[in-house]
Design a protein around this motif. Sequence first.
Motif: not given
Length: 116
Positions: A15-26, A65-79
Amino acid sequence: QVQLVESGGGLVQAGGSLRLSCAASGKIFSINVMNWYRQAPGKQREFVAGITSGGTTNYADSVKGRFTVSRDNAKNTVTLQMKSLKPEDTAVYYCNAEDNRYVDYWGQGTQVTVSS
């Protein structure tokens, strides 16, 4: 080459929540799609969610309905924002990037454990 580094995994109650992040480089300019996959013990790796460079998203039925993926192209991250977590969401979560030559890159994975 693209390098991916995940963060944000951990232990959470059902029932809880977590947030994963992925930082891209190269060679990030070559990335078309960024995805999240997961692999539970004894199971095959499965697609969870993905997002294109234009922001189009796609989800596995099990997480809609439970997970949401988002992307910040300026920061090169996906959450990956995960809510209403279930024990069956327990797995190692991997960040994946596909470049414009359809080459796949993978992060090292981050453990998500959901206790009942």
